[in-house]
Design an enzyme around this catalytic site. Structure first.
Site, PDB file in Angstrom:
ATOM      1  N   LYS A 191       0.822  -1.214   0.000  1.00  0.00           N
ATOM      2  CA  LYS A 191       0.000   0.000   0.000  1.00  0.00           C
ATOM      3  C   LYS A 191       0.855   1.263   0.000  1.00  0.00           C
ATOM      4  O   LYS A 191       1.807   1.383   0.753  1.00  0.00           O
ATOM      5  CB  LYS A 191      -0.903  -0.003   1.235  1.00  0.00           C
ATOM      6  CG  LYS A 191      -1.902   1.120   1.277  1.00  0.00           C
ATOM      7  CD  LYS A 191      -3.117   0.726   2.060  1.00  0.00           C
ATOM      8  CE  LYS A 191      -4.156   1.828   2.104  1.00  0.00           C
ATOM      9  NZ  LYS A 191      -4.623   2.273   0.798  1.00  0.00           N
TER      10      LYS A 191
ATOM     11  N   GLY B 145       6.201   1.005   6.076  1.00  0.00           N
ATOM     12  CA  GLY B 145       7.127   0.056   5.443  1.00  0.00           C
ATOM     13  C   GLY B 145       7.244   0.283   3.946  1.00  0.00           C
ATOM     14  O   GLY B 145       8.338   0.224   3.375  1.00  0.00           O
ATOM     15  N   CYS B 146       6.114   0.556   3.301  1.00  0.00           N
ATOM     16  CA  CYS B 146       6.121   0.753   1.846  1.00  0.00           C
ATOM     17  C   CYS B 146       6.827   2.052   1.472  1.00  0.00           C
ATOM     18  O   CYS B 146       7.520   2.125   0.453  1.00  0.00           O
ATOM     19  CB  CYS B 146       4.695   0.733   1.309  1.00  0.00           C
ATOM     20  SG  CYS B 146       3.898  -0.880   1.549  1.00  0.00           S
ATOM     21  N   THR B 147       6.675   3.072   2.301  1.00  0.00           N
ATOM     22  CA  THR B 147       7.374   4.339   2.052  1.00  0.00           C
ATOM     23  C   THR B 147       8.870   4.148   2.214  1.00  0.00           C
ATOM     24  O   THR B 147       9.660   4.608   1.383  1.00  0.00           O
ATOM     25  CB  THR B 147       6.858   5.435   3.005  1.00  0.00           C
ATOM     26  OG1 THR B 147       5.456   5.639   2.737  1.00  0.00           O
ATOM     27  CG2 THR B 147       7.620   6.731   2.825  1.00  0.00           C
TER      28      THR B 147
ATOM     29  N   ALA C 188      10.158   2.241  -0.846  1.00  0.00           N
ATOM     30  CA  ALA C 188      10.186   3.096  -2.041  1.00  0.00           C
ATOM     31  C   ALA C 188      11.328   4.109  -1.964  1.00  0.00           C
ATOM     32  O   ALA C 188      12.041   4.321  -2.954  1.00  0.00           O
ATOM     33  CB  ALA C 188       8.847   3.819  -2.194  1.00  0.00           C
TER      34      ALA C 188
END
Length: 134
Positions: free
Chosen positions: A18, A23-25, A28
């Site tokens: 998401k 974590g995804c930020t 990325a």
């Protein structure tokens, strides 16, 4: 970006759950920061999540992400790579992306799969694997 523009390059396809979550930020931004080194070894980074194009646009802008994010809203790509799985959080079961990275080599073959990715140090792990490709 077309298939022809990817020909002859290594492609890092990273699946994440998401946009704009911690974590995804982090993942990325780690790929963003490693991108100049990836470019030197002919590697392209593409992120994939089930978020919408608009969500991706906001995420890219907010964190200055210089690579493509694919909106896999129907999770067809995630299904094709086997990363759309049943997950569990706080006893609740749901379907979603299992954080996974796939390296597709210059010849279009899957060269390496990193299942159940742990974010810290992952971009460096992918870079090392890319350097080992012949």
């Amino acid at each position: 970006m077309t298939r022809d523009s990817l020909a002859g390059k290594n492609v890092v396809l990273y699946f994440y759950p998401k946009d704009d979550t911690p974590g995804c930020t982090k993942e990325a931004c780690d790929f963003r920061d490693a991108l100049p080194r990836f470019g030197k070894i002919d590697a392209v980074v593409i992120g994939v999540s089930p978020d919408s194009v608009e969500s991706h646009r906001k995420f890219k802008t907010k964190f200055n992400l210089p690579f493509r994010l694919l909106a896999d809203e129907g999770h067809k790509l995630a299904d094709a790579f086997g990363v759309w799985k049943e997950k569990s959080m706080y006893g609740r079961k749901f379907m979603g992306i299992e954080r996974t990275t796939v390296i597709v080599d210059r010849k279009g073959r899957v060269a390496k799969i990193f299942p159940k990715v742990k974010v810290p140090g992952h971009a460096e792990e992918v870079e090392k694997a890319l350097r080992e490709l012949k």
